[in-house]
Design a protein around this motif. Structure first.
Motif, PDB file in Angstrom:
ATOM      1  N   PRO A 140       0.833  -1.207   0.000  1.00  0.00           N
ATOM      2  CA  PRO A 140       0.000   0.000   0.000  1.00  0.00           C
ATOM      3  C   PRO A 140       0.867   1.256   0.000  1.00  0.00           C
ATOM      4  CG  PRO A 140      -0.804  -1.567   1.617  1.00  0.00           C
ATOM      5  CD  PRO A 140       0.520  -2.094   1.141  1.00  0.00           C
ATOM      6  N   TRP A 141       0.474   2.255  -0.788  1.00  0.00           N
ATOM      7  CA  TRP A 141       1.280   3.472  -0.878  1.00  0.00           C
ATOM      8  C   TRP A 141       0.390   4.666  -1.169  1.00  0.00           C
ATOM      9  CZ3 TRP A 141       1.178   6.097  -5.574  1.00  0.00           C
ATOM     10  CH2 TRP A 141       0.658   5.377  -6.667  1.00  0.00           C
ATOM     11  N   ARG A 142       0.891   5.839  -0.803  1.00  0.00           N
ATOM     12  CA  ARG A 142       0.189   7.094  -1.102  1.00  0.00           C
ATOM     13  C   ARG A 142       1.204   8.203  -1.349  1.00  0.00           C
ATOM     14  NH1 ARG A 142      -4.502   8.093   3.317  1.00  0.00           N
ATOM     15  NH2 ARG A 142      -3.238   6.724   4.620  1.00  0.00           N
ATOM     16  N   VAL A 143       0.816   9.138  -2.175  1.00  0.00           N
ATOM     17  CA  VAL A 143       1.641  10.303  -2.475  1.00  0.00           C
ATOM     18  C   VAL A 143       1.363  11.392  -1.445  1.00  0.00           C
ATOM     19  CG1 VAL A 143       2.090  12.139  -4.154  1.00  0.00           C
ATOM     20  CG2 VAL A 143       1.743   9.783  -4.932  1.00  0.00           C
ATOM     21  N   LEU A 144       2.446  12.043  -1.007  1.00  0.00           N
ATOM     22  CA  LEU A 144       2.345  13.152  -0.053  1.00  0.00           C
ATOM     23  C   LEU A 144       2.827  14.433  -0.721  1.00  0.00           C
ATOM     24  CD1 LEU A 144       2.035  14.383   2.836  1.00  0.00           C
ATOM     25  CD2 LEU A 144       4.426  13.686   3.221  1.00  0.00           C
ATOM     26  N   LEU A 145       1.952  15.405  -0.860  1.00  0.00           N
ATOM     27  CA  LEU A 145       2.381  16.711  -1.355  1.00  0.00           C
ATOM     28  C   LEU A 145       3.203  17.379  -0.261  1.00  0.00           C
ATOM     29  CD1 LEU A 145      -0.836  17.897  -3.200  1.00  0.00           C
ATOM     30  CD2 LEU A 145       1.412  17.526  -4.205  1.00  0.00           C
ATOM     31  N   ASN A 146       4.467  17.640  -0.573  1.00  0.00           N
ATOM     32  CA  ASN A 146       5.419  18.073   0.439  1.00  0.00           C
ATOM     33  C   ASN A 146       6.125  19.364   0.036  1.00  0.00           C
ATOM     34  OD1 ASN A 146       6.968  17.594   2.901  1.00  0.00           O
ATOM     35  ND2 ASN A 146       8.706  17.192   1.555  1.00  0.00           N
ATOM     36  N   ASN A 147       6.396  20.192   1.047  1.00  0.00           N
ATOM     37  CA  ASN A 147       7.214  21.389   0.865  1.00  0.00           C
ATOM     38  C   ASN A 147       6.544  22.420  -0.041  1.00  0.00           C
ATOM     39  OD1 ASN A 147       9.547  22.742   1.681  1.00  0.00           O
ATOM     40  ND2 ASN A 147      10.640  22.201  -0.206  1.00  0.00           N
ATOM     41  N   TRP A 148       5.225  22.560   0.081  1.00  0.00           N
ATOM     42  CA  TRP A 148       4.518  23.601  -0.674  1.00  0.00           C
ATOM     43  C   TRP A 148       4.611  24.927   0.067  1.00  0.00           C
ATOM     44  CZ3 TRP A 148      -0.703  25.560   0.682  1.00  0.00           C
ATOM     45  CH2 TRP A 148      -1.105  26.581  -0.184  1.00  0.00           C
ATOM     46  N   ASP A 149       5.058  25.953  -0.629  1.00  0.00           N
ATOM     47  CA  ASP A 149       5.163  27.289  -0.044  1.00  0.00           C
ATOM     48  C   ASP A 149       3.929  28.100  -0.433  1.00  0.00           C
ATOM     49  OD1 ASP A 149       5.836  29.832   0.848  1.00  0.00           O
ATOM     50  OD2 ASP A 149       7.954  29.617   0.303  1.00  0.00           O
ATOM     51  N   PRO A 150       3.041  28.401   0.504  1.00  0.00           N
ATOM     52  CA  PRO A 150       1.819  29.155   0.188  1.00  0.00           C
ATOM     53  C   PRO A 150       2.092  30.512  -0.432  1.00  0.00           C
ATOM     54  CG  PRO A 150       1.648  28.151   2.359  1.00  0.00           C
ATOM     55  CD  PRO A 150       3.074  27.976   1.913  1.00  0.00           C
ATOM     56  N   ARG A 151       3.278  31.066  -0.182  1.00  0.00           N
ATOM     57  CA  ARG A 151       3.608  32.377  -0.752  1.00  0.00           C
ATOM     58  C   ARG A 151       3.742  32.325  -2.265  1.00  0.00           C
ATOM     59  NH1 ARG A 151       8.839  33.498   2.834  1.00  0.00           N
ATOM     60  NH2 ARG A 151       9.169  31.379   2.038  1.00  0.00           N
ATOM     61  N   ASP A 152       3.918  31.117  -2.819  1.00  0.00           N
ATOM     62  CA  ASP A 152       4.031  30.960  -4.263  1.00  0.00           C
ATOM     63  C   ASP A 152       2.679  30.875  -4.956  1.00  0.00           C
ATOM     64  OD1 ASP A 152       6.771  30.938  -4.011  1.00  0.00           O
ATOM     65  OD2 ASP A 152       6.928  28.751  -3.958  1.00  0.00           O
ATOM     66  N   GLY A 153       1.597  30.916  -4.170  1.00  0.00           N
ATOM     67  CA  GLY A 153       0.278  30.758  -4.755  1.00  0.00           C
ATOM     68  C   GLY A 153      -0.092  29.296  -4.922  1.00  0.00           C
ATOM     69  N   HIS A 178       5.845  24.502   3.371  1.00  0.00           N
ATOM     70  CA  HIS A 178       7.245  24.892   3.539  1.00  0.00           C
ATOM     71  C   HIS A 178       7.370  25.907   4.662  1.00  0.00           C
ATOM     72  CE1 HIS A 178      11.348  26.127   2.482  1.00  0.00           C
ATOM     73  NE2 HIS A 178      10.927  27.359   2.694  1.00  0.00           N
ATOM     74  N   TYR A 179       8.259  25.616   5.595  1.00  0.00           N
ATOM     75  CA  TYR A 179       8.588  26.560   6.672  1.00  0.00           C
ATOM     76  C   TYR A 179      10.098  26.570   6.849  1.00  0.00           C
ATOM     77  CZ  TYR A 179       3.698  26.808   8.175  1.00  0.00           C
ATOM     78  OH  TYR A 179       2.346  27.020   8.228  1.00  0.00           O
ATOM     79  N   LYS A 180      10.634  27.745   7.124  1.00  0.00           N
ATOM     80  CA  LYS A 180      12.065  27.867   7.406  1.00  0.00           C
ATOM     81  C   LYS A 180      12.448  27.018   8.604  1.00  0.00           C
ATOM     82  CE  LYS A 180      16.107  29.728   6.553  1.00  0.00           C
ATOM     83  NZ  LYS A 180      16.824  29.457   5.283  1.00  0.00           N
ATOM     84  N   LEU A 181      11.518  26.853   9.532  1.00  0.00           N
ATOM     85  CA  LEU A 181      11.770  26.008  10.706  1.00  0.00           C
ATOM     86  C   LEU A 181      12.201  24.602  10.302  1.00  0.00           C
ATOM     87  CD1 LEU A 181       8.699  26.945  12.937  1.00  0.00           C
ATOM     88  CD2 LEU A 181      11.095  27.359  13.515  1.00  0.00           C
ATOM     89  N   HIS A 182      11.555  24.059   9.260  1.00  0.00           N
ATOM     90  CA  HIS A 182      11.875  22.703   8.821  1.00  0.00           C
ATOM     91  C   HIS A 182      13.286  22.613   8.239  1.00  0.00           C
ATOM     92  CE1 HIS A 182       7.902  21.572   9.767  1.00  0.00           C
ATOM     93  NE2 HIS A 182       7.311  21.876   8.635  1.00  0.00           N
ATOM     94  N   THR A 183      13.699  23.643   7.520  1.00  0.00           N
ATOM     95  CA  THR A 183      15.032  23.615   6.907  1.00  0.00           C
ATOM     96  C   THR A 183      16.129  23.858   7.940  1.00  0.00           C
ATOM     97  OG1 THR A 183      14.868  25.965   6.289  1.00  0.00           O
ATOM     98  CG2 THR A 183      14.130  24.354   4.665  1.00  0.00           C
ATOM     99  N   ARG A 184      15.800  24.565   9.022  1.00  0.00           N
ATOM    100  CA  ARG A 184      16.774  24.834  10.068  1.00  0.00           C
ATOM    101  C   ARG A 184      16.889  23.690  11.079  1.00  0.00           C
ATOM    102  NH1 ARG A 184      20.939  27.336  10.244  1.00  0.00           N
ATOM    103  NH2 ARG A 184      20.784  27.156  12.510  1.00  0.00           N
ATOM    104  N   ALA A 185      15.849  22.884  11.196  1.00  0.00           N
ATOM    105  CA  ALA A 185      15.780  21.874  12.255  1.00  0.00           C
ATOM    106  C   ALA A 185      16.951  20.899  12.283  1.00  0.00           C
ATOM    107  CB  ALA A 185      14.457  21.114  12.155  1.00  0.00           C
TER     108      ALA A 185
END
Length: 238
Positions: A140-153, A178-185
């Motif tokens: 079983p598998w599913r796609v996860l939409l990841n790292n979407w930046d709302p500022r890009d529309g 997408h959050y800077k927190l995630h990239t800094r963690a």
């Protein structure tokens, strides 16, 4: 017997390690794990060992147990036999060169999470991973939409959703923003459950808590085979 959740996409840079670490942290936190006794194990099978570096920076504050296993195929073939944990989250390599590692892990998987960034250049690599390796494994598998930046529309997000629908792929309802927190963690040695208590951190945490509910089968339809889009579903609550 532990539920084995594999995070896989043979394209690098789609956020597999971030998803694996934060999902493992949220599930451990939800189940009441401690530094001395965690119900969750995080496993890295990626030779680049990004998850290992993150875990080392977190040290005793890591809310789940961790193993770096890219060079231990014997252990990878026995993940489902581990009884100490309720859930095991597995990070996988982002390269076609390490396909044998991914194939070995898939023999142990209860479900697979396929992170997909909402941009057209991510479509073909995800398609190759799914059609060449993940679907043939019969897991079983599913796609996860990841790292979407709302500022890009929403244009790229909607285009990606249309692509997923056209492919008739099963997908999570949750979108990881997408959050800077995630990239800094990773550099700070923290996970999503240890972010500072403010509005932005709360929003960042909420995405992973929603995802955890879906993965564990308590906030969505549970893990599904691709055939689920035709009305045949397979649910596994872990």
């Amino acid at each position: 017997m532990a539920g084995v959740h594999v995070v896989a996409n043979q394209k690098g840079g789609v956020g597999k390690t971030t998803v694996t670490v934060n999902l493992a942290a949220v599930v451990a936190d939800t189940l009441g794990g401690t530094a001395d006794s965690s119900p969750v194990l995080g496993v890295s099978t990626d030779p680049q060992a990004s998850m290992l570096e993150w875990a080392e920076r977190a040290g005793n504050e890591l809310p789940f147990d961790f193993e770096q296993c890219h060079d231990n195929p014997k252990l990878l073939g026995k993940l489902r036999e581990i009884k100490q944990y309720s859930h095991i989250f597995v990070d996988t390599p982002g390269s076609l060169e390490n396909e044998s590692i991914l194939q070995a892990v898939l023999t142990q998987a209860d479900d697979v999470i396929v992170p997909l960034e909402p941009e057209p250049l991510s479509f073909n690599p995800a398609t190759r991973s799914i059609e060449r390796v993940i679907q043939p494994a019969g897991v079983p598998w599913r796609v996860l939409l990841n790292n979407w930046d709302p500022r890009d529309g929403t244009a790229d997000l909607e285009q990606t959703r249309e692509y997923i629908a056209a492919k008739r792929w099963p997908a999570f309802n949750t979108v990881i923003r997408h959050y800077k927190l995630h990239t800094r963690a990773p550099a700070d040695g923290v996970t999503v459950v240890q972010y500072a208590k403010n509005r932005v951190a709360l929003e960042a945490r909420q995405d992973f808590f929603r995802l955890a509910l879906e993965v564990l089968g308590t906030g969505g339809d549970g893990p599904r085979h691709a055939s689920a889009v035709n009305g045949v579903s397979s649910t596994n609550g872990g």
